[in-house]
Design a protein around this motif. Structure first.
Motif, mmCIF file in Angstrom:
data_model
loop_
_atom_site.group_PDB
_atom_site.id
_atom_site.type_symbol
_atom_site.label_atom_id
_atom_site.label_comp_id
_atom_site.label_asym_id
_atom_site.label_seq_id
_atom_site.Cartn_x
_atom_site.Cartn_y
_atom_site.Cartn_z
ATOM 1 N N ARG A 65 50.324 -4.233 -25.322
ATOM 2 C CA ARG A 65 51.679 -3.824 -25.713
ATOM 3 C C ARG A 65 52.277 -4.779 -26.739
ATOM 4 O O ARG A 65 53.135 -4.381 -27.533
ATOM 5 N N ILE A 81 49.697 -3.227 -16.647
ATOM 6 C CA ILE A 81 49.719 -1.774 -16.589
ATOM 7 C C ILE A 81 48.827 -1.333 -15.430
ATOM 8 O O ILE A 81 47.711 -1.820 -15.256
ATOM 9 N N GLU A 83 52.569 -0.696 -11.661
ATOM 10 C CA GLU A 83 53.964 -0.263 -11.569
ATOM 11 C C GLU A 83 54.251 0.314 -10.179
ATOM 12 O O GLU A 83 53.398 0.963 -9.571
ATOM 13 N N ASP A 138 56.922 5.201 -14.218
ATOM 14 C CA ASP A 138 56.871 4.015 -15.079
ATOM 15 C C ASP A 138 55.473 3.819 -15.652
ATOM 16 O O ASP A 138 55.311 3.409 -16.808
ATOM 17 N N ASN A 166 54.621 3.824 -19.597
ATOM 18 C CA ASN A 166 53.922 2.713 -20.243
ATOM 19 C C ASN A 166 52.685 3.188 -21.005
ATOM 20 O O ASN A 166 52.428 2.759 -22.130
#
Length: 289
Positions: A27, A59, A62, A67, A71
């Protein structure tokens, strides 16, 4: 091969055509990669609530299903910008079941590295023991976000992991979705044509791929199989093209890309997996520094 961590400057990356492993959170690093640069993206992201990589805010860890999907959608929105206009995304993702609101998970003695130590709560709108439908939830979210959803490929695993369940069939497949950035895209169908079942000739590749899982001792669980990746690389990138994997893991996509005459750029957050990928790729005469 060059190994870069998240402190390196990436200003001149667009001019690099050699294979690179980036160490850091995808990210953070994807936005720093050049736009319209990659022939294809082939990847298998972390599955929701399935494995603990020991990284904070990873990741897949969550608490809410929504969520996780947000993501993943955000990551692949960035990937879309990095692909050439004719680029494609090959996304492998598996499914799972709701926890029944159990917050603990029994130890997996056969696969100690693959499980979380907790279970996420049952998502809103689902019931205990429901199949999540995760692959299609992600696929439809990406389609809604702008991707062209072109194919849903069934990865049939003849040597699938046994399950002790008595109220449903053992899960023996995962999905591999083909997305494109634009309506028209690069796809070399001739490169992946297959022998017909009756042996009378060659036919187009079908949407059910029979591929055994491949154990990899260093990773302690079955990794992305090379035979699953090979058709993706051949169909989606010309020789000399650059393949992107934003969740490199133990380096299978990089390995196959190199074997087939392509370079790759991979991102991996876990330093242990970066080291595994470096060791695994050494036999193709890559140089890491």
């Amino acid at each position: 091969m060059t190994l870069l961590d998240n402190s390196d400057k990436l200003k001149n990356l667009a001019s690099l055509s050699t294979s690179i492993i980036f160490h850091g959170d995808t990210r953070d690093l994807l936005p720093k990669l050049p736009d319209n640069h990659y022939a294809t993206c082939i990847t298998s992201p972390p599955y929701w609530g399935k494995r603990d990589y020991g990284i904070k805010d990873q990741i897949g860890a969550e608490e809410r299903l929504e969520d996780f999907i947000d993501n993943i959608t955000s990551v692949f929105r960035e990937v879309r910008a990095k692909l050439k206009p004719e680029g494609t995304l090959w996304l492998n993702i598996g499914d799972g079941y709701t926890s029944g609101n159990r917050t603990w998970r029994a130890e997996d003695k056969k696969n100690p590295a693959r499980a979380m130590t907790y279970r996420p709560a049952t998502p809103d709108g689902l019931k205990p023991k429901d199949l999540l439908g995760m692959p299609w939830r992600v696929a439809l979210a990406l389609q809604q976000d702008g991707w062209y959803l072109r194919s849903d490929i069934i990865w049939y695993k003849p040597n699938c992991q046994p399950e002790s369940v008595k109220d449903r069939p053992t899960m023996a497949h995962e999905y591999l979705f083909l997305f494109s950035k634009e309506e028209k895209y690069y796809y070399d169908y001739e490169a992946i044509r297959e022998s017909s079942k009756d042996g009378t000739g060659i036919r187009n590749k079908r949407t059910v791929w029979e591929v055994n899982t491949e154990p990899f001792p260093e990773a302690h669980f079955a990794t992305f199989p090379t035979k699953l990746v090979e058709p993706c690389v051949l169909a989606a990138s010309p020789p000399g093209g650059i393949v992107l994997d934003p969740f490199l893991g133990s380096g299978t996509v990089g390995l196959v890309s190199q074997q087939l005459g392509r370079e790759f750029h991979g991102i991996e957050i876990n330093p242990a997996y970066v080291q595994i990928a470096q060791r695994r790729l050494s036999h193709v005469q890559l140089q890491a520094f």
